[in-house]
Motif scaffolding. Sequence first.
Motif, PDB file in Angstrom:
ATOM      1  N   MET A   1       0.826  -1.206   0.000  1.00 41.38           N
ATOM      2  CA  MET A   1       0.000   0.000   0.000  1.00 41.38           C
ATOM      3  C   MET A   1       0.859   1.254   0.000  1.00 41.38           C
ATOM      4  O   MET A   1       0.557   2.230  -0.697  1.00 41.38           O
ATOM      5  CB  MET A   1      -0.937  -0.017   1.211  1.00 41.38           C
ATOM      6  N   GLU A   2       1.932   1.236   0.777  1.00 39.09           N
ATOM      7  CA  GLU A   2       2.829   2.400   0.828  1.00 39.09           C
ATOM      8  C   GLU A   2       3.445   2.672  -0.548  1.00 39.09           C
ATOM      9  O   GLU A   2       3.558   3.819  -0.975  1.00 39.09           O
ATOM     10  CB  GLU A   2       3.910   2.178   1.877  1.00 39.09           C
ATOM     11  N   GLU A   3       3.835   1.608  -1.235  1.00 37.71           N
ATOM     12  CA  GLU A   3       4.406   1.774  -2.580  1.00 37.71           C
ATOM     13  C   GLU A   3       3.363   2.317  -3.552  1.00 37.71           C
ATOM     14  O   GLU A   3       3.664   3.175  -4.394  1.00 37.71           O
ATOM     15  CB  GLU A   3       4.953   0.437  -3.073  1.00 37.71           C
ATOM     16  N   LEU A   4       2.132   1.822  -3.423  1.00 30.31           N
ATOM     17  CA  LEU A   4       1.075   2.286  -4.315  1.00 30.31           C
ATOM     18  C   LEU A   4       0.687   3.738  -4.017  1.00 30.31           C
ATOM     19  O   LEU A   4       0.321   4.492  -4.927  1.00 30.31           O
ATOM     20  CB  LEU A   4      -0.151   1.368  -4.204  1.00 30.31           C
ATOM     21  N   LYS A   5       0.777   4.129  -2.760  1.00 30.60           N
ATOM     22  CA  LYS A   5       0.511   5.534  -2.420  1.00 30.60           C
ATOM     23  C   LYS A   5       1.500   6.458  -3.117  1.00 30.60           C
ATOM     24  O   LYS A   5       1.139   7.561  -3.554  1.00 30.60           O
ATOM     25  CB  LYS A   5       0.592   5.734  -0.900  1.00 30.60           C
ATOM     26  N   GLU A   6       2.745   6.007  -3.230  1.00 30.02           N
ATOM     27  CA  GLU A   6       3.754   6.808  -3.912  1.00 30.02           C
ATOM     28  C   GLU A   6       3.438   6.971  -5.401  1.00 30.02           C
ATOM     29  O   GLU A   6       3.947   7.884  -6.051  1.00 30.02           O
ATOM     30  CB  GLU A   6       5.133   6.172  -3.734  1.00 30.02           C
ATOM     31  N   ARG A   7       2.586   6.081  -5.907  1.00 28.28           N
ATOM     32  CA  ARG A   7       2.168   6.164  -7.314  1.00 28.28           C
ATOM     33  C   ARG A   7       0.801   6.830  -7.445  1.00 28.28           C
ATOM     34  O   ARG A   7       0.149   6.738  -8.490  1.00 28.28           O
ATOM     35  CB  ARG A   7       2.171   4.770  -7.933  1.00 28.28           C
ATOM     36  N   GLY A   8       0.352   7.473  -6.362  1.00 27.05           N
ATOM     37  CA  GLY A   8      -0.862   8.271  -6.437  1.00 27.05           C
ATOM     38  C   GLY A   8      -2.155   7.572  -6.074  1.00 27.05           C
ATOM     39  O   GLY A   8      -3.243   8.123  -6.300  1.00 27.05           O
ATOM     40  N   MET A   9      -2.076   6.369  -5.495  1.00 30.99           N
ATOM     41  CA  MET A   9      -3.291   5.636  -5.170  1.00 30.99           C
ATOM     42  C   MET A   9      -3.753   5.952  -3.750  1.00 30.99           C
ATOM     43  O   MET A   9      -2.957   6.077  -2.829  1.00 30.99           O
ATOM     44  CB  MET A   9      -3.055   4.129  -5.342  1.00 30.99           C
ATOM     45  N   TRP A  10      -5.083   6.061  -3.596  1.00 33.76           N
ATOM     46  CA  TRP A  10      -5.716   6.238  -2.305  1.00 33.76           C
ATOM     47  C   TRP A  10      -6.408   4.928  -1.928  1.00 33.76           C
ATOM     48  O   TRP A  10      -6.749   4.125  -2.805  1.00 33.76           O
ATOM     49  CB  TRP A  10      -6.748   7.370  -2.357  1.00 33.76           C
ATOM     50  N   PHE A  11      -6.664   4.747  -0.635  1.00 36.81           N
ATOM     51  CA  PHE A  11      -7.249   3.476  -0.186  1.00 36.81           C
ATOM     52  C   PHE A  11      -8.510   3.700   0.636  1.00 36.81           C
ATOM     53  O   PHE A  11      -8.531   4.521   1.563  1.00 36.81           O
ATOM     54  CB  PHE A  11      -6.226   2.685   0.623  1.00 36.81           C
ATOM     55  N   ALA A  12      -9.539   2.961   0.263  1.00 41.98           N
ATOM     56  CA  ALA A  12     -10.813   2.983   0.982  1.00 41.98           C
ATOM     57  C   ALA A  12     -11.037   1.621   1.608  1.00 41.98           C
ATOM     58  O   ALA A  12     -11.043   0.596   0.917  1.00 41.98           O
ATOM     59  CB  ALA A  12     -11.954   3.318   0.027  1.00 41.98           C
ATOM     60  N   CYS A  13     -11.210   1.618   2.905  1.00 46.77           N
ATOM     61  CA  CYS A  13     -11.366   0.384   3.664  1.00 46.77           C
ATOM     62  C   CYS A  13     -12.840   0.183   4.003  1.00 46.77           C
ATOM     63  O   CYS A  13     -13.489   1.098   4.534  1.00 46.77           O
ATOM     64  CB  CYS A  13     -10.517   0.494   4.924  1.00 46.77           C
ATOM     65  N   ALA A  14     -13.368  -0.983   3.698  1.00 43.25           N
ATOM     66  CA  ALA A  14     -14.748  -1.304   4.054  1.00 43.25           C
ATOM     67  C   ALA A  14     -14.793  -1.772   5.503  1.00 43.25           C
ATOM     68  O   ALA A  14     -14.209  -2.803   5.852  1.00 43.25           O
ATOM     69  CB  ALA A  14     -15.285  -2.388   3.129  1.00 43.25           C
ATOM     70  N   ASP A  15     -15.473  -0.993   6.349  1.00 44.10           N
ATOM     71  CA  ASP A  15     -15.534  -1.321   7.774  1.00 44.10           C
ATOM     72  C   ASP A  15     -16.841  -0.768   8.349  1.00 44.10           C
ATOM     73  O   ASP A  15     -17.202   0.388   8.086  1.00 44.10           O
ATOM     74  CB  ASP A  15     -14.334  -0.714   8.500  1.00 44.10           C
ATOM     75  N   MET A  16     -17.518  -1.574   9.139  1.00 46.56           N
ATOM     76  CA  MET A  16     -18.834  -1.190   9.635  1.00 46.56           C
ATOM     77  C   MET A  16     -18.795   0.016  10.560  1.00 46.56           C
ATOM     78  O   MET A  16     -19.817   0.669  10.797  1.00 46.56           O
ATOM     79  CB  MET A  16     -19.509  -2.369  10.344  1.00 46.56           C
ATOM     80  N   ASP A  17     -17.626   0.357  11.101  1.00 47.64           N
ATOM     81  CA  ASP A  17     -17.510   1.504  12.000  1.00 47.64           C
ATOM     82  C   ASP A  17     -17.163   2.806  11.267  1.00 47.64           C
ATOM     83  O   ASP A  17     -17.014   3.850  11.907  1.00 47.64           O
ATOM     84  CB  ASP A  17     -16.450   1.236  13.079  1.00 47.64           C
ATOM     85  N   GLY A  18     -17.023   2.740   9.956  1.00 47.36           N
ATOM     86  CA  GLY A  18     -16.646   3.935   9.206  1.00 47.36           C
ATOM     87  C   GLY A  18     -17.829   4.813   8.845  1.00 47.36           C
ATOM     88  O   GLY A  18     -18.995   4.468   9.071  1.00 47.36           O
TER      89      GLY A  18
END
Length: 255
Positions: free
Chosen positions: A172-189
């Motif tokens: 994920m850290e490497e992909l962030k450096e390439r401009g990617m954002w991350f959305a986590c599916a979680d019932m508390d979000g």
Amino acid sequence: MSETKNLHESTAESKIEGRHSVLEAFRAGKLIERLFIQKNCKDGPVLSILREAKKNDTMIDFVPKERLDHMSGTGHHQGVIAILSAFRYSSIEDMFALAEARKEIPFFFLLDGIEDPHNLGAIIRTANLAGAHGVIIPKRRAVGLTAAVVKASAGAIHYTPVAKVTNLVACMEELKERGMWFACADMDGDVMYNHNLTGSIGLVIGNEGNGVSRLVKEHCDYVASIPMSGDIDSLNASVAAGIFAYEIVRQRRFA
């Protein structure tokens, strides 16, 4: 890369039975997805196999002899059965190449510890239908590309790259450096409709029982929930992946 061509050549899944054969398979670099060991069997050869399995981050199940007897095709398993991969893995570069070929913004699925082969197969199918460019799975504590997964994907595995990584957080850290954002599916979000999911995005889906692990969740940019109003509080992992994926599709289409 052409979307209409199979991305990777399929290989027939096979079982390897017997201590010597399994140990030699590890030493020869065969890709073993899962190892079944008879409970309470810890002699020298079995310990050698376990060491190789741990070095390769292979999923290990300790099971009763009766289960191995049922699985065995030879009747001579000696307390050890290994399952080889049924399909060749892709790389993350293949996923970016597919997005570039389609002239689309990258959209990946990241699966944090999916253990059920039918869930993984169904998620690969959903990823394909939602236009995602690939699926990333971890080496440890997760199902790999077994024959059951390939079958459950209903052919989508031929068109959807699947990559296996040693460390999901590092990936994920490497992909962030390439401009990617991350959305986590979680019932508390916060409800998923309140998040902007239109950019280069990785959709993170957690384990069937425990959800997304703490470290992975901490590295996500959004923690988002699916609105629910029924009498139970969770969805099957593959169903949740499908609902969330199509919110991403909707937002991209009408952005």
